[in-house]
Design an enzyme around this catalytic site. Structure first.
Site, PDB file in Angstrom:
ATOM      1  CD  GLU A  51      -3.181  -0.983  -0.314  1.00 51.19           C
ATOM      2  OE1 GLU A  51      -3.121   0.110  -0.824  1.00 51.19           O
ATOM      3  OE2 GLU A  51      -3.583  -1.752  -0.657  1.00 51.19           O
ATOM      4  CE1 TYR A 134      -6.821   2.962  -0.469  1.00 50.06           C
ATOM      5  CE2 TYR A 134      -4.456   3.290  -0.256  1.00 50.06           C
ATOM      6  CZ  TYR A 134      -5.464   2.415  -0.771  1.00 50.06           C
ATOM      7  OH  TYR A 134      -5.360   1.439  -1.586  1.00 50.06           O
ATOM      8  CG  ASP A 152      -7.605   3.224  -5.189  1.00 43.16           C
ATOM      9  OD1 ASP A 152      -8.827   3.055  -5.471  1.00 43.16           O
ATOM     10  OD2 ASP A 152      -6.710   2.588  -5.644  1.00 43.16           O
TER      11      ASP A 152
END
Length: 306
Positions: A51, A134, A152
């Site tokens: 990520e 996020y 996203d």
């Protein structure tokens, strides 16, 4: 009077969320890419590393660095034991190298606070250095199968088109988008986690920013934007990213020299990477201010040791 669309970025979805879940997840089951961070044995640390790396960086560029990173640092404690400069060195040319420092900081915190195991709770993830809403939601969802709205760029575009009937989402994530994402989230926790991954993949492979492939889309018949005739974007101009000639390019060239060096680098060597002295000095000062470069005596520079 001009007619207004039935949905907008600030309204609830005009289609039933449940009608989207099954076709998108079924499409994902059939077409998802075989990516290493999606494999069952990856673990939460592998998901977290992916990520960090995937933010603003294409999958193809991430893959080799990701594999090398986890081979060298398979657990947070392995990375935490090294100098932060080694994280910057291993980051290579992924871009936005402050992400490497933030990942190193997260590894330190995980080692010190959680015994080296990536925490499961969303609030604990969010409290780690360098992790925002996020990333915390993505790790909780993809690593631990929890129910969170994971927003996203790809997911935001899918939701904007399918539910809100507009071509592109706003430039920055809004409260209305978060509300919409929560409204679309399946109630069943494992399904919600699968939905998060599936909607993200749909945006990456089919509902792309340009040249969307509606013929391959499993929810094309329900897509509000398609059914409205694909109206053109009416919001602020889309921001493009330039690189050539920018401070980002100069910073990248300076870091490339420092990454390859086995000893501190003289300023004269760094001066040779860019002709324009004011921009070069500004870029180097910025790297120092960001903690990516450590100045030493006698005009020497190195990657940070602390």
């Amino acid at each position: 009077m001009t007619a207004t669309p039935a949905t907008s970025a600030t309204t609830a979805p005009a289609i039933a969320p449940a009608a989207l879940h099954d076709p998108v997840i079924a499409w994902f089951d059939a077409h998802a890419r075989d990516l290493p961070w999606r494999r069952p044995d990856t673990g939460a640390w592998g998901v977290m590393v992916s990520e960090f790396m995937l933010q603003q960086t294409p999958v193809a560029r991430v893959l080799p660095v990701y594999e090398q990173w986890l081979a060298r640092w398979p657990r947070p404690a392995d990375l935490a034991a090294e100098a932060p400069g080694e994280a910057v060195r291993a980051w290579g040319r992924l871009g936005y190298p402050r992400r490497a420092l933030r990942l190193h900081g997260a590894a330190l915190a995980i080692t010190e606070r959680f015994g080296g195991d990536v925490p499961r709770e969303h609030s604990q993830l969010l409290a780690l250095p360098g992790i925002g809403e996020y990333t915390a939601a993505a790790v909780a969802s993809f690593a631990y199968g929890q129910r969170h709205a994971v927003l996203d760029t790809n997911v935001r575009r899918v939701f904007a088109r399918a539910a809100a009937g507009i071509q592109y989402p706003p430039n920055a994530t809004t409260a209305a988008e978060r509300k919409l994402a929560r409204a679309l989230l399946p109630a069943h926790e494992p399904t919600a986690a699968r939905w998060a991954a599936a909607s993200m993949e749909l945006g990456a492979l089919v509902c792309t920013s340009k040249n969307e492939d509606c013929a391959r889309c499993p929810i094309a018949s329900q897509c509000a934007w398609r059914l409205a005739g694909k109206p053109a974007h009416q919001g602020p101009a889309r921001r493009g990213q330039t690189y050539a000639g920018t401070d980002r390019q100069v910073r990248g060239k300076l870091l490339a020299v420092l990454r390859e060096a086995v000893a501190p680098v003289p300023l004269a060597v760094l001066d040779a990477v860019w002709e324009e002295p004011v921009q070069r000095a500004r870029a180097l000062d910025g790297l120092v201010a960001d903690g990516l470069v450590e100045p030493m005596a006698d005009d020497l520079y190195r990657l940070p040791l602390t």
